[in-house]
Design an enzyme around this catalytic site. Structure first.
Site, mmCIF file in Angstrom:
data_model
loop_
_atom_site.group_PDB
_atom_site.id
_atom_site.type_symbol
_atom_site.label_atom_id
_atom_site.label_comp_id
_atom_site.label_asym_id
_atom_site.label_seq_id
_atom_site.Cartn_x
_atom_site.Cartn_y
_atom_site.Cartn_z
ATOM 1 C CE1 TYR A 155 -3.956 2.147 0.805
ATOM 2 C CE2 TYR A 155 -2.601 3.063 2.558
ATOM 3 C CZ TYR A 155 -3.734 3.112 1.776
ATOM 4 O OH TYR A 155 -4.641 4.124 1.955
ATOM 5 C CE LYS A 159 -3.935 4.997 -1.423
ATOM 6 N NZ LYS A 159 -4.951 5.334 -2.445
HETATM 7 N N1 LIG Z 1 -9.914 6.222 5.271
HETATM 8 C C1 LIG Z 1 -8.787 6.870 5.371
HETATM 9 O O1 LIG Z 1 -8.479 7.499 6.389
HETATM 10 C C2 LIG Z 1 -7.832 6.910 4.208
HETATM 11 C C3 LIG Z 1 -6.545 7.428 4.431
HETATM 12 C C4 LIG Z 1 -5.666 7.505 3.372
HETATM 13 C C5 LIG Z 1 -6.072 7.104 2.107
HETATM 14 N N2 LIG Z 1 -7.308 6.588 1.933
HETATM 15 C C6 LIG Z 1 -7.659 6.173 0.574
HETATM 16 O O2 LIG Z 1 -8.945 6.668 0.237
HETATM 17 C C7 LIG Z 1 -9.596 5.749 -0.653
HETATM 18 C C8 LIG Z 1 -10.944 5.346 -0.070
HETATM 19 O O3 LIG Z 1 -10.733 4.755 1.198
HETATM 20 P P1 LIG Z 1 -11.944 4.390 2.180
HETATM 21 O O4 LIG Z 1 -11.403 4.546 3.558
HETATM 22 O O5 LIG Z 1 -13.176 5.092 1.787
HETATM 23 O O6 LIG Z 1 -12.067 2.822 1.896
HETATM 24 P P2 LIG Z 1 -13.387 1.902 1.806
HETATM 25 O O7 LIG Z 1 -12.866 0.507 1.891
HETATM 26 O O8 LIG Z 1 -14.414 2.354 2.779
HETATM 27 O O9 LIG Z 1 -13.919 2.202 0.331
HETATM 28 C C9 LIG Z 1 -13.207 1.814 -0.831
HETATM 29 C C10 LIG Z 1 -14.195 1.480 -1.932
HETATM 30 O O10 LIG Z 1 -13.452 1.087 -3.088
HETATM 31 C C11 LIG Z 1 -14.088 -0.048 -3.638
HETATM 32 N N3 LIG Z 1 -13.145 -0.829 -4.438
HETATM 33 C C12 LIG Z 1 -12.177 -1.674 -4.007
HETATM 34 N N4 LIG Z 1 -11.525 -2.195 -5.065
HETATM 35 C C13 LIG Z 1 -12.096 -1.664 -6.177
HETATM 36 C C14 LIG Z 1 -11.836 -1.787 -7.562
HETATM 37 N N5 LIG Z 1 -10.867 -2.595 -8.058
HETATM 38 N N6 LIG Z 1 -12.615 -1.084 -8.432
HETATM 39 C C15 LIG Z 1 -13.601 -0.282 -7.963
HETATM 40 N N7 LIG Z 1 -13.870 -0.129 -6.677
HETATM 41 C C16 LIG Z 1 -13.127 -0.798 -5.776
HETATM 42 C C17 LIG Z 1 -14.597 -0.827 -2.424
HETATM 43 O O11 LIG Z 1 -15.594 -1.773 -2.784
HETATM 44 C C18 LIG Z 1 -15.093 0.297 -1.549
HETATM 45 O O12 LIG Z 1 -16.445 0.619 -1.802
HETATM 46 C C19 LIG Z 1 -8.625 4.593 -0.842
HETATM 47 O O13 LIG Z 1 -7.840 4.812 -2.000
HETATM 48 C C20 LIG Z 1 -7.765 4.675 0.391
HETATM 49 O O14 LIG Z 1 -6.513 4.063 0.209
HETATM 50 C C21 LIG Z 1 -8.205 6.471 2.966
#
Ligand SMILES: NC(=O)c1ccc[n+]([C@@H]2O[C@H](COP(=O)([O-])OP(=O)(O)OC[C@H]3O[C@@H](n4cnc5c(N)ncnc54)[C@H](O)[C@@H]3O)[C@@H](O)[C@H]2O)c1
Length: 303
Positions: A155, A159
């Site tokens: 990851y 990223k």
């Molecule tokens: N939550 C945080 O604090 C945080 C921090 C840093 C980065 N992020 C990034 O933000 C983004 C969203 O994170 P989140 O916390 O909402 O995660 P989440 O798991 O709640 O949501 C991610 C969504 O992406 C979908 N998904 C997974 N693989 C997929 C694919 N191949 N094609 C299409 N959809 C797909 C999942 O089904 C899910 O609905 C991610 O890229 C994550 O790495 C989140």
């Protein structure tokens, strides 16, 4: 902020942050292509964007392959006539320490995050360059990519690569008027609930309906998904024209700009550096103040 007439794709927008981005964009009047891997969550997200005030269509497909990227852009063009903004948000975690991580765990994370960002960014750039009137590409990174994080070889690497793509594309697409930025979000989602320091406070806030505590919102920069969505709306809007090549942090009460890597200190040695020369000078020379690494552990207040 008024996004009427603007067409936006948000990958992985069936749940979590992506869903909040899609809803906030819809509320501002944008037309949104919703994407996720399950029909049910896509249908539900499409309905909620429409309820928020925007137009929406759904594409059920896994981001990664070029075909998915092409079908997302086709959905935008066929349904709404053009594409203005691509937000590459879809993501998964497969955490494990290096010596136990399998090839499959590495490849699946790199495929969704890094390849998915590449294929969607490329398809968006082709469409926007053809339209000839600029556009926006918003890539989603993470503090793990900026600092490294225990258990996240796959990851963190993906990223970090995504921020490198943002800086590269900002250069390559400048002439076409396409602004490219990386967002470094933090928010309470299913992903962050798994962090032991945050999980109990997030669950307590969810069940009481109370806001997350101030130490989380301010010191850790962790709040709701809606807090992060504001930055996505800003980057999709006319108000952000010309902001490009940046890694912008947001979460809770905090908005930040991540510094770009650059040489911190340098030293010259006539004829180059032998290994012995480096050994003699390291601790008083360029290595005198080594950089820190890793995301700092959350500082949970003692009660
Ligand atoms: N939550 C945080 O604090 C945080 C921090 C840093 C980065 N992020 C990034 O933000 C983004 C969203 O994170 P989140 O916390 O909402 O995660 P989440 O798991 O709640 O949501 C991610 C969504 O992406 C979908 N998904 C997974 N693989 C997929 C694919 N191949 N094609 C299409 N959809 C797909 C999942 O089904 C899910 O609905 C991610 O890229 C994550 O790495 C989140």
């Amino acid at each position: 902020m008024d996004l009427s007439g603007r067409v936006v794709i948000v990958t992985g927008s069936g749940r979590g942050l992506g869903r909040a981005y899609a809803e906030a964009l819809g509320e501002a009047g944008a037309s949104v292509v919703v994407n996720d891997v399950e029909q049910g969550v896509v249908d539900e997200a499409v309905r909620s964007v429409q309820t928020a005030g925007g137009q929406a269509v759904g594409v059920v497909a896994a981001v990664g392959p070029a075909e998915t990227a092409d079908s997302l852009v086709s959905a935008a063009v066929d349904s709404f006539g053009r594409l203005d903004v691509m937000v590459t948000n879809a993501g998964i975690l497969r955490d494990r320490v290096l010596w136990k991580m399998t090839d499959d765990e590495f490849d699946s994370v790199v495929d969704v995050h890094l390849r998915g960002t590449f294929t969607c960014g490329r398809a968006a750039a082709v469409q926007m360059r053809e339209q000839g009137d600029g556009g926006r590409i918003v890539l989603i990174s993470s503090p793990a990519g900026q600092r490294g994080n225990f258990g996240q070889t796959n990851y963190a690497a993906a990223k970090a690569g995504i921020v490198a793509m943002a800086r590269t594309w900002a250069l390559e697409l400048a002439k076409s008027g396409i602004d490219v930025n990386a967002v470094v979000p933090i928010a309470a989602t299913e992903m962050t609930k798994t962090i032991p320091a945050f999980g109990p406070a997030i669950e307590a806030a969810e069940s009481s309906g109370e806001p997350l505590p101030a130490w989380m919102r301010k010191d850790e920069g962790l709040g709701t998904v809606e807090d992060v969505a504001s930055l996505i709306v800003f980057l999709a809007s006319e108000a952000s024209t010309g902001i490009t090549g940046q890694a912008i942090g947001i979460g809770g009460d905090k908005l930040s700009l991540w510094r770009h890597p650059q040489e911190k200190t340098a030293s010259l040695h006539d004829g180059g550096w032998s290994a012995d020369d480096i050994a003699v000078s390291w601790s008083t020379g360029v290595g005198a103040h080594p950089e820190t690494f890793g995301i700092p552990a959350p500082k949970v207040p003692q009660t």
